[in-house]
Write a protein that holds these residues in place. Structure first.
Motif, PDB file in Angstrom:
ATOM      1  N   PHE A  21      24.635  61.237  42.598  1.00 46.20           N
ATOM      2  CA  PHE A  21      23.353  61.876  42.899  1.00 46.20           C
ATOM      3  C   PHE A  21      23.268  63.254  42.251  1.00 46.20           C
ATOM      4  CE2 PHE A  21      21.197  65.164  45.316  1.00 46.20           C
ATOM      5  CZ  PHE A  21      19.891  64.711  45.218  1.00 46.20           C
ATOM      6  N   ASP A  22      24.350  64.027  42.344  1.00 45.95           N
ATOM      7  CA  ASP A  22      24.374  65.375  41.782  1.00 45.95           C
ATOM      8  C   ASP A  22      24.145  65.328  40.269  1.00 45.95           C
ATOM      9  OD1 ASP A  22      24.564  68.099  42.221  1.00 45.95           O
ATOM     10  OD2 ASP A  22      26.718  68.177  41.880  1.00 45.95           O
ATOM     11  N   PHE A  23      24.795  64.360  39.604  1.00 39.63           N
ATOM     12  CA  PHE A  23      24.589  64.179  38.165  1.00 39.63           C
ATOM     13  C   PHE A  23      23.116  63.870  37.883  1.00 39.63           C
ATOM     14  CE2 PHE A  23      24.156  61.396  34.500  1.00 39.63           C
ATOM     15  CZ  PHE A  23      24.873  62.064  33.517  1.00 39.63           C
ATOM     16  N   LEU A  24      22.535  62.945  38.658  1.00 39.98           N
ATOM     17  CA  LEU A  24      21.129  62.587  38.462  1.00 39.98           C
ATOM     18  C   LEU A  24      20.201  63.752  38.795  1.00 39.98           C
ATOM     19  CD1 LEU A  24      21.059  58.945  39.864  1.00 39.98           C
ATOM     20  CD2 LEU A  24      20.797  59.658  37.478  1.00 39.98           C
ATOM     21  N   ASN A  25      20.621  64.579  39.749  1.00 38.17           N
ATOM     22  CA  ASN A  25      19.851  65.787  40.056  1.00 38.17           C
ATOM     23  C   ASN A  25      19.775  66.670  38.820  1.00 38.17           C
ATOM     24  OD1 ASN A  25      18.814  68.182  41.131  1.00 38.17           O
ATOM     25  ND2 ASN A  25      20.126  68.179  42.911  1.00 38.17           N
ATOM     26  N   GLY A  26      20.931  66.917  38.176  1.00 38.15           N
ATOM     27  CA  GLY A  26      20.937  67.717  36.952  1.00 38.15           C
ATOM     28  C   GLY A  26      20.149  67.052  35.844  1.00 38.15           C
ATOM     29  N   PHE A  27      20.291  65.733  35.693  1.00 39.62           N
ATOM     30  CA  PHE A  27      19.578  64.963  34.675  1.00 39.62           C
ATOM     31  C   PHE A  27      18.074  65.040  34.904  1.00 39.62           C
ATOM     32  CE2 PHE A  27      17.687  60.920  33.317  1.00 39.62           C
ATOM     33  CZ  PHE A  27      18.100  60.848  32.007  1.00 39.62           C
ATOM     34  N   HIS A  28      17.675  64.794  36.155  1.00 41.79           N
ATOM     35  CA  HIS A  28      16.253  64.802  36.523  1.00 41.79           C
ATOM     36  C   HIS A  28      15.657  66.198  36.393  1.00 41.79           C
ATOM     37  CE1 HIS A  28      12.750  64.503  39.250  1.00 41.79           C
ATOM     38  NE2 HIS A  28      12.790  63.206  39.031  1.00 41.79           N
ATOM     39  N   LEU A  43      14.969  77.646  21.558  1.00 41.42           N
ATOM     40  CA  LEU A  43      16.171  76.855  21.341  1.00 41.42           C
ATOM     41  C   LEU A  43      15.779  75.411  21.069  1.00 41.42           C
ATOM     42  CD1 LEU A  43      18.496  78.079  24.274  1.00 41.42           C
ATOM     43  CD2 LEU A  43      18.701  78.686  21.853  1.00 41.42           C
ATOM     44  N   SER A  44      16.622  74.721  20.327  1.00 45.18           N
ATOM     45  CA  SER A  44      16.431  73.279  20.151  1.00 45.18           C
ATOM     46  C   SER A  44      16.805  72.582  21.465  1.00 45.18           C
ATOM     47  CB  SER A  44      17.325  72.763  19.024  1.00 45.18           C
ATOM     48  OG  SER A  44      18.687  72.813  19.428  1.00 45.18           O
ATOM     49  N   PRO A  45      16.361  71.348  21.671  1.00 47.91           N
ATOM     50  CA  PRO A  45      16.735  70.645  22.905  1.00 47.91           C
ATOM     51  C   PRO A  45      18.248  70.599  23.124  1.00 47.91           C
ATOM     52  CG  PRO A  45      14.970  69.472  21.811  1.00 47.91           C
ATOM     53  CD  PRO A  45      15.383  70.566  20.881  1.00 47.91           C
ATOM     54  N   GLY A  46      19.017  70.332  22.076  1.00 47.57           N
ATOM     55  CA  GLY A  46      20.472  70.271  22.222  1.00 47.57           C
ATOM     56  C   GLY A  46      21.064  71.609  22.618  1.00 47.57           C
ATOM     57  N   GLN A  47      20.620  72.674  21.972  1.00 41.75           N
ATOM     58  CA  GLN A  47      21.111  74.010  22.315  1.00 41.75           C
ATOM     59  C   GLN A  47      20.718  74.386  23.741  1.00 41.75           C
ATOM     60  OE1 GLN A  47      19.068  76.051  19.156  1.00 41.75           O
ATOM     61  NE2 GLN A  47      20.917  76.214  17.875  1.00 41.75           N
ATOM     62  N   ALA A  48      19.496  74.002  24.135  1.00 40.54           N
ATOM     63  CA  ALA A  48      18.982  74.373  25.455  1.00 40.54           C
ATOM     64  C   ALA A  48      19.779  73.721  26.576  1.00 40.54           C
ATOM     65  CB  ALA A  48      17.502  73.989  25.565  1.00 40.54           C
ATOM     66  N   VAL A  49      20.120  72.433  26.424  1.00 39.41           N
ATOM     67  CA  VAL A  49      20.874  71.777  27.510  1.00 39.41           C
ATOM     68  C   VAL A  49      22.296  72.331  27.596  1.00 39.41           C
ATOM     69  CG1 VAL A  49      19.501  69.663  27.583  1.00 39.41           C
ATOM     70  CG2 VAL A  49      21.467  69.778  26.044  1.00 39.41           C
ATOM     71  N   LEU A  50      22.898  72.688  26.464  1.00 44.52           N
ATOM     72  CA  LEU A  50      24.220  73.323  26.507  1.00 44.52           C
ATOM     73  C   LEU A  50      24.159  74.664  27.236  1.00 44.52           C
ATOM     74  CD1 LEU A  50      25.573  72.582  22.914  1.00 44.52           C
ATOM     75  CD2 LEU A  50      26.655  71.878  25.063  1.00 44.52           C
ATOM     76  N   TRP A  51      23.136  75.450  26.919  1.00 46.09           N
ATOM     77  CA  TRP A  51      22.939  76.758  27.538  1.00 46.09           C
ATOM     78  C   TRP A  51      22.740  76.606  29.055  1.00 46.09           C
ATOM     79  CZ3 TRP A  51      23.747  81.439  25.600  1.00 46.09           C
ATOM     80  CH2 TRP A  51      23.138  82.568  26.173  1.00 46.09           C
ATOM     81  N   ALA A  52      21.865  75.672  29.435  1.00 47.38           N
ATOM     82  CA  ALA A  52      21.566  75.471  30.858  1.00 47.38           C
ATOM     83  C   ALA A  52      22.765  74.909  31.608  1.00 47.38           C
ATOM     84  CB  ALA A  52      20.359  74.543  31.011  1.00 47.38           C
ATOM     85  N   ALA A  53      23.446  73.937  31.016  1.00 50.05           N
ATOM     86  CA  ALA A  53      24.593  73.314  31.684  1.00 50.05           C
ATOM     87  C   ALA A  53      25.702  74.334  31.937  1.00 50.05           C
ATOM     88  CB  ALA A  53      25.128  72.155  30.846  1.00 50.05           C
ATOM     89  N   GLY A 233      24.978  66.506  34.283  1.00 49.87           N
ATOM     90  CA  GLY A 233      23.667  65.869  34.348  1.00 49.87           C
ATOM     91  C   GLY A 233      22.639  66.629  33.534  1.00 49.87           C
ATOM     92  N   THR A 234      22.657  67.957  33.644  1.00 52.23           N
ATOM     93  CA  THR A 234      21.745  68.782  32.845  1.00 52.23           C
ATOM     94  C   THR A 234      22.013  68.587  31.361  1.00 52.23           C
ATOM     95  OG1 THR A 234      21.611  70.425  34.610  1.00 52.23           O
ATOM     96  CG2 THR A 234      20.976  71.147  32.407  1.00 52.23           C
ATOM     97  N   LEU A 235      23.292  68.464  31.010  1.00 52.95           N
ATOM     98  CA  LEU A 235      23.677  68.267  29.616  1.00 52.95           C
ATOM     99  C   LEU A 235      23.082  66.973  29.052  1.00 52.95           C
ATOM    100  CD1 LEU A 235      25.448  69.774  27.559  1.00 52.95           C
ATOM    101  CD2 LEU A 235      27.360  68.338  28.271  1.00 52.95           C
ATOM    102  N   SER A 236      22.886  65.973  29.918  1.00 48.59           N
ATOM    103  CA  SER A 236      22.319  64.698  29.474  1.00 48.59           C
ATOM    104  C   SER A 236      20.812  64.782  29.283  1.00 48.59           C
ATOM    105  CB  SER A 236      22.646  63.601  30.496  1.00 48.59           C
ATOM    106  OG  SER A 236      24.043  63.506  30.690  1.00 48.59           O
ATOM    107  N   GLY A 237      20.144  65.634  30.073  1.00 55.23           N
ATOM    108  CA  GLY A 237      18.724  65.896  29.871  1.00 55.23           C
ATOM    109  C   GLY A 237      17.799  64.764  30.225  1.00 55.23           C
ATOM    110  N   GLY A 238      16.755  65.066  31.022  1.00 53.11           N
ATOM    111  CA  GLY A 238      15.720  64.081  31.348  1.00 53.11           C
ATOM    112  C   GLY A 238      14.479  64.365  30.532  1.00 53.11           C
TER     113      GLY A 238
END
Length: 331
Positions: A21-28, A43-53, A233-238
């Protein structure tokens, strides 16, 4: 400790389900952390998820566990909770997250979790298990968190527009492209500290109901696991929800992205210190609407906003219903 006993395997399975659930929370909720910084092309999408994660995980250090205690023992009578209640509650939250992700709706994973948890507990023991004081502040902040985000968004946007009123828009964008890296990091800290704590509370409830801890508290290894799962989960991005948050509500420039993220970060970190489980989705959506409304009222796409609000309203009862049906199926 017998690692092959049925009781241990059930506990391990529940912890794993909570981390899913926690992973899906980050993904969602990746959209909450990165939509503004991606839509403004800082930032590009890839850079942004790395930064956020990264900042989702860093939030494990230094923000306390007040929200986790509220979720774990302040909303449902912990003595009425067993493994079936926890599993059914998690499945209700997971199912609702997947459904809303398919439709690209930025709903609250936090409210899906508390709705699922309450729905399965009530299915087992009736309404007496609900702790009214814990629900009061949560329900109040369903309304207040987007309003606070919107008001802070309007104030910050108006202030920055006034401060830089004599500067060319291109120069303003240049400055705020850099500042938005800071505001995105702050918002991700707020997202991590508020949302990861909700899973910590559930895992601590698992450990308490199984007898592995005799008083309700949050072990530090639980803190690290929860932040790691939400960061991954955030790294995977929704991406479906990123498009809704970053493009469909209102168009954003770097100064607007900075104002929205900063408004959201202030709201979330303040709520986490107060032990209040607020929705990061509601908060950042309100902030984005506030920023858009400072340009002109019609800059906000109110049709999209109404659809999001309706999804917010039905999140808790929908997750509760799914969890209750799951409990009845497995009891």
């Amino acid at each position: 400790m017998n690692f092959t006993s049925p009781a241990f395997l059930v506990t391990a399975g529940l912890i794993f389900t909570a981390l899913v659930f926690d992973f899906l929370n980050g993904f969602h909720d990746a959209a909450n952390s990165i939509a503004t910084v991606v839509s403004t092309r800082v930032l590009s999408p890839g850079q942004a998820v790395l930064w956020a994660a990264f900042f989702n995980f860093v939030a494990a250090f230094g923000f306390g566990v007040g929200v986790a205690k509220t979720i774990g023992s302040g909303m449902v009578d912990i003595n009425s909770v067993d493994s079936k209640v926890i599993f059914a509650g998690l499945m209700g939250a997971i199912a609702w997250n997947v459904i809303t992700w398919i439709f690209g709706l930025p709903t609250s994973s936090s409210h899906a979790l508390i709705g699922g948890y309450a729905g399965s507990a009530v299915a087992k023991s009736g309404l007496r298990v609900i702790i009214a004081s814990g629900w009061t502040k949560t329900l109040v902040f369903i309304v207040l968190s987007p309003v606070i985000g919107m008001v802070l968004g309007v104030m910050l946007m108006a202030l920055t527009q006034w401060i830089f009123r004599d500067m060319r828009p291109s120069r303003v964008d240049k400055y705020f492209r850099k500042l938005q890296l800071l505001s995105a990091a702050l918002f991700s800290l707020g997202h991590g500290t508020n949302d990861a704590q909700k899973t910590m509370g559930i895992i601590a409830g698992v450990l308490f109901s199984a007898g592995y801890i005799t008083t309700f508290y949050i072990p530090f290894w639980v803190v690290l696991m929860a932040h790691a799962a939400i960061g991954l989960g955030t790294l995977s991005g929704g991406w479906r929800i990123v498009r809704t948050m970053g493009q469909k509500i209102t168009a954003l420039r770097p100064v607007g992205g900075f104002s929205a993220e900063t408004a959201g970060a202030i709201s979330l970190i303040g709520a986490a210190w107060g032990g209040i489980p607020v929705s990061t989705t509601h908060t950042i959506t309100g902030a984005i609407i506030g920023v858009g409304a400072t340009r002109r009222f019609s800059a906000v796409k109110w049709g999209v906003t109404r659809r999001i609000v309706w999804a917010w309203i039905i999140t808790i009862p929908a997750a509760a219903f799914i969890a209750a049906m799951t409990y009845y199926a497995i009891r």
